[in-house]
Design a protein around this motif. Structure first.
Motif, PDB file in Angstrom:
ATOM      1  N   ASN A  90       0.831  -1.204   0.000  1.00  0.00           N
ATOM      2  CA  ASN A  90       0.000   0.000   0.000  1.00  0.00           C
ATOM      3  C   ASN A  90       0.867   1.255   0.000  1.00  0.00           C
ATOM      4  O   ASN A  90       1.932   1.281   0.608  1.00  0.00           O
ATOM      5  N   ASN A  91       0.387   2.260  -0.691  1.00  0.00           N
ATOM      6  CA  ASN A  91       0.980   3.590  -0.623  1.00  0.00           C
ATOM      7  C   ASN A  91      -0.021   4.577  -1.196  1.00  0.00           C
ATOM      8  O   ASN A  91      -0.970   4.177  -1.876  1.00  0.00           O
ATOM      9  N   LEU A  92       0.168   5.848  -0.890  1.00  0.00           N
ATOM     10  CA  LEU A  92      -0.745   6.843  -1.433  1.00  0.00           C
ATOM     11  C   LEU A  92      -0.697   6.792  -2.944  1.00  0.00           C
ATOM     12  O   LEU A  92       0.365   6.684  -3.550  1.00  0.00           O
ATOM     13  N   PHE A  93      -1.811   6.849  -3.558  1.00  0.00           N
ATOM     14  CA  PHE A  93      -2.003   6.757  -5.007  1.00  0.00           C
ATOM     15  C   PHE A  93      -1.706   5.362  -5.540  1.00  0.00           C
ATOM     16  O   PHE A  93      -1.804   5.135  -6.722  1.00  0.00           O
ATOM     17  N   THR A  94      -1.326   4.435  -4.702  1.00  0.00           N
ATOM     18  CA  THR A  94      -1.002   3.035  -5.025  1.00  0.00           C
ATOM     19  C   THR A  94      -0.028   2.860  -6.176  1.00  0.00           C
ATOM     20  O   THR A  94       0.156   1.751  -6.667  1.00  0.00           O
ATOM     21  N   GLY A  95       0.632   3.915  -6.609  1.00  0.00           N
ATOM     22  CA  GLY A  95       1.455   3.782  -7.799  1.00  0.00           C
ATOM     23  C   GLY A  95       0.570   3.309  -8.924  1.00  0.00           C
ATOM     24  O   GLY A  95       0.764   2.235  -9.462  1.00  0.00           O
ATOM     25  N   PRO A  96      -0.490   4.078  -9.277  1.00  0.00           N
ATOM     26  CA  PRO A  96      -1.620   3.580 -10.067  1.00  0.00           C
ATOM     27  C   PRO A  96      -1.262   2.794 -11.318  1.00  0.00           C
ATOM     28  O   PRO A  96      -1.736   1.678 -11.485  1.00  0.00           O
ATOM     29  N   LEU A 133       3.266   5.134   5.305  1.00  0.00           N
ATOM     30  CA  LEU A 133       2.357   5.318   4.177  1.00  0.00           C
ATOM     31  C   LEU A 133       1.630   6.657   4.123  1.00  0.00           C
ATOM     32  O   LEU A 133       0.932   6.927   3.165  1.00  0.00           O
ATOM     33  N   ASN A 134       1.771   7.488   5.139  1.00  0.00           N
ATOM     34  CA  ASN A 134       0.916   8.674   5.218  1.00  0.00           C
ATOM     35  C   ASN A 134       1.448   9.898   4.475  1.00  0.00           C
ATOM     36  O   ASN A 134       0.883  10.980   4.600  1.00  0.00           O
ATOM     37  N   HIS A 135       2.499   9.727   3.702  1.00  0.00           N
ATOM     38  CA  HIS A 135       3.033  10.908   3.017  1.00  0.00           C
ATOM     39  C   HIS A 135       3.658  10.539   1.665  1.00  0.00           C
ATOM     40  O   HIS A 135       4.029   9.392   1.435  1.00  0.00           O
ATOM     41  N   ILE A 136       3.723  11.553   0.818  1.00  0.00           N
ATOM     42  CA  ILE A 136       4.426  11.449  -0.457  1.00  0.00           C
ATOM     43  C   ILE A 136       5.135  12.762  -0.708  1.00  0.00           C
ATOM     44  O   ILE A 136       4.824  13.784  -0.082  1.00  0.00           O
ATOM     45  N   TYR A 137       6.092  12.729  -1.593  1.00  0.00           N
ATOM     46  CA  TYR A 137       6.753  13.946  -2.042  1.00  0.00           C
ATOM     47  C   TYR A 137       6.307  14.186  -3.471  1.00  0.00           C
ATOM     48  O   TYR A 137       6.459  13.331  -4.324  1.00  0.00           O
ATOM     49  N   LEU A 138       5.732  15.353  -3.689  1.00  0.00           N
ATOM     50  CA  LEU A 138       5.224  15.700  -4.997  1.00  0.00           C
ATOM     51  C   LEU A 138       5.796  17.054  -5.389  1.00  0.00           C
ATOM     52  O   LEU A 138       5.527  18.057  -4.729  1.00  0.00           O
ATOM     53  N   ASP A 139       6.634  17.046  -6.409  1.00  0.00           N
ATOM     54  CA  ASP A 139       7.280  18.278  -6.855  1.00  0.00           C
ATOM     55  C   ASP A 139       7.997  18.975  -5.705  1.00  0.00           C
ATOM     56  O   ASP A 139       7.799  20.156  -5.452  1.00  0.00           O
ATOM     57  N   LYS A 140       8.785  18.190  -4.951  1.00  0.00           N
ATOM     58  CA  LYS A 140       9.606  18.649  -3.830  1.00  0.00           C
ATOM     59  C   LYS A 140       8.807  19.111  -2.613  1.00  0.00           C
ATOM     60  O   LYS A 140       9.345  19.654  -1.671  1.00  0.00           O
TER      61      LYS A 140
END
Length: 166
Positions: free
Chosen positions: A98-104, A146-153
């Motif tokens: 599991n991860n945010l956006f599941t690596g769609p 799992l509660n975070h991602i880095y998006l455009d820094k």
């Protein structure tokens, strides 16, 4: 509908790590870490090794049928579960954590890959049945992971009071 396809070598995509590319190219430096190469001969060797493992297939089939009983599985799923009872059946397995956006897109590619590889191996080695298996690797996931991602820094965090398994 006519389609034209062009093969793009993995190295030219710029999307894979060096170790993934070395694995695909069967680099000799990785040989000590790989029991069988990702080739038809490698699968044949893996099958011979796998045949020596003691497996209670009846317990597996019974447990899977019990898990699927309330879900009215597709006929193909039921056939694959039944096929697991045969000593000439083998699974082609992948998982996804599991991860945010599941690596769609990657998530879908992984599922399609095990299905296609199972079909290819079944047609290449007709004395065996290859069954695609996909599962969610949820048992080792925790919210901090799992509660975070880095998006455009920028770090985006999912704030929740959820507890327990993710």
């Amino acid at each position: 509908m006519d389609c034209i396809s062009t093969r793009l070598p993995y190295r030219q995509t710029g999307a894979f790590s060096k170790i993934a590319l070395d694995y695909i190219d069967q680099d000799a430096r990785l040989k000590p870490f790989i029991a069988n190469p990702p080739t038809l001969r490698g699968f044949e060797k893996a099958i011979e090794q796998r045949k020596t493992f003691s497996t209670n297939r009846d317990i597996l089939v019974t447990a899977l049928k019990k898990q699927y009983a309330a879900h009215n599985p597709h006929e193909a799923v039921s056939r694959n579960i039944d096929a697991l009872a045969s000593s000439n059946s083998f699974t082609i397995t992948t998982a996804h954590q599991n991860n945010l956006f599941t690596g769609p897109l990657y998530f879908i590619y992984k599922i399609l890959h095990v299905i296609r590889l199972s079909e290819y191996l079944t047609s290449s080695m007709p004395s065996y049945k290859f069954i695609p298996v996909f599962y969610m690797g949820t048992e080792d996931a925790d919210l901090d992971e799992l509660n975070h991602i880095y998006l455009d820094k920028e770090k985006l965090v999912w704030q929740t009071r959820q507890t327990g398994a993710v």
